[in-house]
Design an enzyme around this catalytic site. Structure first.
Site, PDB file in Angstrom:
ATOM      1  N   ARG B 295     -28.131   6.467  74.991  1.00 28.57           N
ATOM      2  CA  ARG B 295     -29.261   7.358  75.250  1.00 28.57           C
ATOM      3  C   ARG B 295     -29.954   7.014  76.562  1.00 28.57           C
ATOM      4  O   ARG B 295     -30.347   7.902  77.323  1.00 28.57           O
ATOM      5  CB  ARG B 295     -30.249   7.297  74.077  1.00 28.57           C
ATOM      6  CG  ARG B 295     -29.718   8.034  72.887  1.00 28.57           C
ATOM      7  CD  ARG B 295     -30.559   7.918  71.641  1.00 28.57           C
ATOM      8  NE  ARG B 295     -29.981   8.822  70.643  1.00 28.57           N
ATOM      9  CZ  ARG B 295     -30.466   9.035  69.421  1.00 28.57           C
ATOM     10  NH1 ARG B 295     -31.556   8.404  69.030  1.00 28.57           N
ATOM     11  NH2 ARG B 295     -29.878   9.882  68.603  1.00 28.57           N
ATOM     12  N   TYR B 439     -26.315  16.126  74.472  1.00 29.62           N
ATOM     13  CA  TYR B 439     -25.537  15.094  73.756  1.00 29.62           C
ATOM     14  C   TYR B 439     -26.297  13.793  73.545  1.00 29.62           C
ATOM     15  O   TYR B 439     -27.375  13.608  74.061  1.00 29.62           O
ATOM     16  CB  TYR B 439     -24.141  14.904  74.334  1.00 29.62           C
ATOM     17  CG  TYR B 439     -23.922  14.392  75.735  1.00 29.62           C
ATOM     18  CD1 TYR B 439     -24.899  13.795  76.500  1.00 29.62           C
ATOM     19  CD2 TYR B 439     -22.629  14.506  76.292  1.00 29.62           C
ATOM     20  CE1 TYR B 439     -24.613  13.320  77.766  1.00 29.62           C
ATOM     21  CE2 TYR B 439     -22.349  14.038  77.561  1.00 29.62           C
ATOM     22  CZ  TYR B 439     -23.342  13.437  78.290  1.00 29.62           C
ATOM     23  OH  TYR B 439     -23.063  12.971  79.532  1.00 29.62           O
ATOM     24  N   GLU B 440     -25.716  12.931  72.727  1.00 34.82           N
ATOM     25  CA  GLU B 440     -26.371  11.680  72.280  1.00 34.82           C
ATOM     26  C   GLU B 440     -27.712  11.976  71.597  1.00 34.82           C
ATOM     27  O   GLU B 440     -28.672  11.234  71.761  1.00 34.82           O
ATOM     28  CB  GLU B 440     -26.593  10.712  73.448  1.00 34.82           C
ATOM     29  CG  GLU B 440     -25.370  10.337  74.233  1.00 34.82           C
ATOM     30  CD  GLU B 440     -24.276   9.709  73.382  1.00 34.82           C
ATOM     31  OE1 GLU B 440     -24.564   9.234  72.278  1.00 34.82           O
ATOM     32  OE2 GLU B 440     -23.118   9.736  73.846  1.00 34.82           O
ATOM     33  N   GLY B 441     -27.741  13.038  70.842  1.00 34.22           N
ATOM     34  CA  GLY B 441     -28.980  13.444  70.169  1.00 34.22           C
ATOM     35  C   GLY B 441     -29.712  14.432  71.045  1.00 34.22           C
ATOM     36  O   GLY B 441     -30.246  14.063  72.094  1.00 34.22           O
ATOM     37  N   GLN B 446     -34.632  13.606  69.894  1.00 36.02           N
ATOM     38  CA  GLN B 446     -35.288  12.480  70.574  1.00 36.02           C
ATOM     39  C   GLN B 446     -36.791  12.537  70.329  1.00 36.02           C
ATOM     40  O   GLN B 446     -37.433  11.523  70.064  1.00 36.02           O
ATOM     41  CB  GLN B 446     -35.033  12.535  72.090  1.00 36.02           C
ATOM     42  CG  GLN B 446     -33.577  12.525  72.502  1.00 36.02           C
ATOM     43  CD  GLN B 446     -32.854  11.271  72.083  1.00 36.02           C
ATOM     44  OE1 GLN B 446     -33.445  10.197  72.030  1.00 36.02           O
ATOM     45  NE2 GLN B 446     -31.580  11.414  71.751  1.00 36.02           N
TER      46      GLN B 446
END
Lengths: 595, 595
Positions: B295, B439-441, B446
């Site tokens: 992240r 992406y990555e949440g 977040q």
């Protein structure tokens, strides 16, 4: 593949209930468009867009246009769709009946444009550009030119284009190099290269009527020496028959981020025969006839991408199961709740919807004023409406496209990773919407037009008239309890609108950079304020329907979405005012070499 | 083709003058990285990125990856570039020396990551994903697993991937279906389909170590029954030699909006041999080791696209001649002024630069805290730093990517129509930057992590500690006249940050939707506040240099850009606070069926 359903009910609500266009049945065009005709046009336009144009939007993007030796092939299905489009008379619904048009109100054409742009923006640009050429010839052409070109442009058998940009100049047309040499027969030989010519070449129509800006040698320098020419692809005989191929050819098509189904051409003019339209050296004025209409149309394109993106994102959010509501499981029988339960997904969707519905009312409100500016029997009314249209044109173009793009991005975000994959179609809406912020005058140029020209026009009278209209509305509805949140938001944003204008008056004369430095912020402030006005107008109608017992869920939803706008969007006007009031100092301080 | 010059001087300013990393030379890693070594690493990293990676960024986008029968071919030049990358030791600069790494501070690796992402984001993801796999095995692997996999991951001979997402689940991993059947020899047979696997297959490395989330039959339901497995593409012998091909294969590569040079794969596991890493059913915890690092890396990717887009837009603005300055002609010898004279063009450029330089300080400040969280001898110091890192990780990811994308869009806008044409390369930055928000949440996730988990962590102690640091800074610098505008902006935004947290405390317990409804606004408020802090820190150093007579133009420019940030960005925190304080009511009121 994404789907599209034209928002006919929402348009009807604005036209009939909010703007009450029936009031204008005394005006030409409106007289022939009673409620049932308006509704039928909307229904038929919706069908065309949903069934014919939307299905070839994604394939058009994937396939793109091809060029070989100046001949352009549009994507599969575009040719057939174009034939359906013109066979249905859609190319001339608002055009002059004298040339075969249906003479419908401009505001109705605007609504159909939204459907076309939402269902297939790349396709819609082919007839869209034609309409710009129609307008320029209609206003500035000689009778002979009108007789020669207008009937075929109205029927759609021929199309038109706008040729302004050259490799070294876009915004600053004074720099252009294309030249037009006068010939003995009164025609001109046009030579030069134009770029970014949307729909510059295609396989849809029998002829293409290029409107080209060029300089006649010996004329004044800069923008005062620009003339406008009609340059047909095929020469047109006295009997209307097509003659020899003119010396104009598409040199290439651009590889672009989006609107890939539309051929953006490099056009080479190599001593092509052209005909002066309007006065020599006064071509910019004629071009602006097209540009102003085009700018409003581009604003609608921005909104349209937001609408279609919203529809698909909302459908996805109701289907996609992922995690549980933070306020407790909502669908215990399913493996997870649909993501519509999550406040942030709703926030994204409502941001789009509150923008789209407010912006739709705004462009229709503007469209009606265009009709009144043209058709009202009273010259004072015509002028007052023309002034307001001139004032808000950069706001329609700039605000609706900036927010249209942002909305498409938000809708894509609802899809998570799937939004980034071409197959789902959401990223196409983002790529297509992006051009609307750039072409027909980049949004920074719109903002400068608003602040540098329109605010001070006639000593600021149009702005004062507009604010006066708002103040009357607020005064008239004082004490309407249900309307209170809307009036509060409207009052706050109108105060900021006025304060911003005052700040420019007090600070931009001494330092013109103060105008340029805060212009985009002011354009956005104006956009929010005018949408707050539209929401107040719509809320008033919805509340009246409730009071009368005629309200449906539609009216309840209007009030909910409108309250979201007031709570979540209107607070931005204060921040925008603070930013523009900071002035140019921090912006001009950095030496150019240090950027 | 766009160009790229790594911002070495700016990084050096932050590391040496603002964060004064020399202070930490007592810590492992820092001891081996004195000033000259740090500078040499930055210089060499810059050369690699400018000369090797940047030149194949646009061609990689145009060519894309190809797949045939599960075999992926990366774009021309990627293979050679990857060899250069690992030959230079770049895959292991921050890795454990026990496994061949160079053990440099994390903060320095972060800086090099910025160069890699800016020069070629699609390329950078190949080694980037490997580093995530390295970290998971380094933290959670057995000694044997570490010995087997880490040396080759550190050297870059092998690469790694993260396999989380499945067609029906991304954010909600509790739904995943991939299963791992225990075998007699202690291994597992992994079966299932994973999607969106970045760098899932390629032709760069000898082996690929997939880290795969799967469920062991009979385990707990939902996220408590997820385990993490190592699934190598080729089995690895006891001597480290490569053995049989494992039953894992790329089924397809996705057609995406951007990062086209990176192969985003559908991975099919068909009874593939896997090895449990960490405890059974506790795979999510292990996966988050990768996710948190990833992240932060994604935040840097967002910023990196803004930086490279800025550089190209600034260069264009200094060259492109168009119209005259509204405050009077600046270059009478040229046919028009360069567009850098126009306030709105400067506004766009300064918006990007004020973000980029502030955000760079922020990620380096965070990177240093990660080092302190790992390397400080004092457990209290380690914990305090770990808490702050956990608090700001969603802000680095969410704010830097939202603003990174917006910045790339602004930079594209500076180019006018040319920005929309692929040839100029600006639209690629926009398309590439877009994925970082997803992406990555996704950024909404977040924001929920920030507001729902991090704010209340340990009773809110980390946030209070962070705000305490700010208050001490303000108190210590009271009376510093030059710093006053910066302190004013910092104070105002910190008040809003505190008020926002208070609002959630008072309103989210009663109605958890109030947290979700305002979380994205709060994440942005936090982002602006922390950048205001960074600008105050940088301004202080610049003012000290001026007082000491050691200032250069670099320091003057810092102060100018910082003042722009305070005047033009900080006002947004008030609007964000107003929006989040509006609560969930207007967001939850609309019935799901009516979206």
């Amino acid at each position: 593949m994404p789907s599209y359903k034209a928002p006919v009910d929402d348009i009807r609500f604005v036209l009939h209930d909010v703007l009450t266009i029936e009031k204008y049945s005394n005006l030409p065009g409106f007289a022939d468009a009673p409620r049932d005709v308006v509704d039928a046009v909307l229904e038929e336009g919706a069908k065309l867009c949903e069934r014919v144009l939307a299905p070839i939007n994604q394939s058009g993007d994937q396939e793109g246009c091809k060029i070989a030796d100046g001949v352009v092939t549009t994507p599969k299905g575009f040719k057939e769709a174009y034939k359906t489009f013109i066979d249905g008379g859609w190319s001339g619904i608002t055009s002059d009946p004298e040339y075969g048009g249906q003479g419908m109100p401009y505001v109705l054409g605007f609504a159909v444009n939204e459907f076309v742009s939402a269902s297939n923006m790349a396709f819609g640009m082919y007839p869209g550009l034609s309409h710009g050429a129609y307008e320029a010839i209609h206003v500035w052409g000689t009778d002979e030119q009108k007789q020669t070109y207008l009937p075929k442009l109205v029927s759609g058998e021929w199309t038109g284009t706008m040729n302004l940009t050259e490799p070294h100049c876009g915004t600053d047309l004074g720099l252009l190099r294309t030249r037009a040499e006068p010939q003995a027969d009164g025609s001109y030989k046009v030579t030069g290269t134009k770029i970014f010519i949307s729909a510059g070449e295609q396989d849809l129509s029998d002829n293409i009527i290029h409107l080209v800006l060029a300089k006649i040698p010996g004329g004044p320098e800069g923008v005062k020496g620009i003339s406008l020419f009609i340059v047909p692809k095929f020469m047109v005989g006295a009997d209307g028959s097509l003659g020899a191929r003119n010396a104009v050819k598409a040199g290439n098509i651009e590889h672009k981020m989006g609107i890939i189904g539309n051929a953006t051409c490099v056009m080479n003019y190599d001593g092509a025969t052209g005909f002066l339209i309007g006065e020599a050296h006064k071509g910019l004025r004629a071009m602006f006839t097209m540009m102003n209409a085009a700018r409003l149309g581009v604003g609608v394109q921005g909104l349209a991408q937001a609408e279609v993106a919203y529809q698909n994102a909302a459908a996805y959010a109701k289907e996609r199961l992922q995690a549980r509501s933070i306020s407790g499981t909502k669908f215990p029988d399913k493996p997870a709740d649909p993501i519509i339960v999550h406040p942030d997904v709703r926030r994204m969707l409502l941001s789009i919807r509150a923008f789209v519905e407010g912006a739709r009312a705004f462009y229709l409100w503007t469209g009606l004023k265009i009709d009144l500016a043209h058709r009202d029997p009273d010259a004072t009314v015509r002028e007052a409406n023309e002034d307001i249209v001139a004032l808000v044109t950069p706001v329609v173009k700039g605000y609706l496209t900036d927010k249209g793009f942002e909305s498409a991005v938000n809708a894509q975000q609802v899809f998570g990773g799937h939004g980034y994959i071409k197959e789902w179609g959401m990223e196409q809406f983002v790529r297509d919407a992006r051009i609307t912020q750039i072409y027909e005058g980049a949004n920074g140029v719109q903002a400068l037009d608003l602040v540098g020209r329109k605010l001070g026009h006639k000593g600021g009278q149009p702005l004062m008239a507009y604010i006066g209209e708002i103040e009357r509305f607020i005064a008239e509805n004082q004490g309407n309890e249900g309307l209170k949140p809307f009036l509060d938001g409207l009052r706050a944003s109108t105060d900021d609108l006025r304060d911003g204008a005052m700040w420019f008056m007090q600070n931009a004369l001494a330092n013109p950079d103060n105008a340029g430095a805060g212009s985009v912020e002011y354009m956005h402030l104006f956009g929010i304020q005018v949408l707050a006005y539209m929401w107040a107008l719509m809320a008033k109608v919805a509340l009246e329907a409730k009071a009368a017992g005629t309200a449906t869920e539609f009216h309840d939803n209007k009030l909910i979405v409108g309250r979201f706008f007031v709570a979540r969007v209107v607070p931005d006007t204060k921040a925008l005012l603070a930013k523009l009031s900071a002035g140019a100092d921090t912006i001009m301080a950095l030496d150019a070499a240090n950027f």
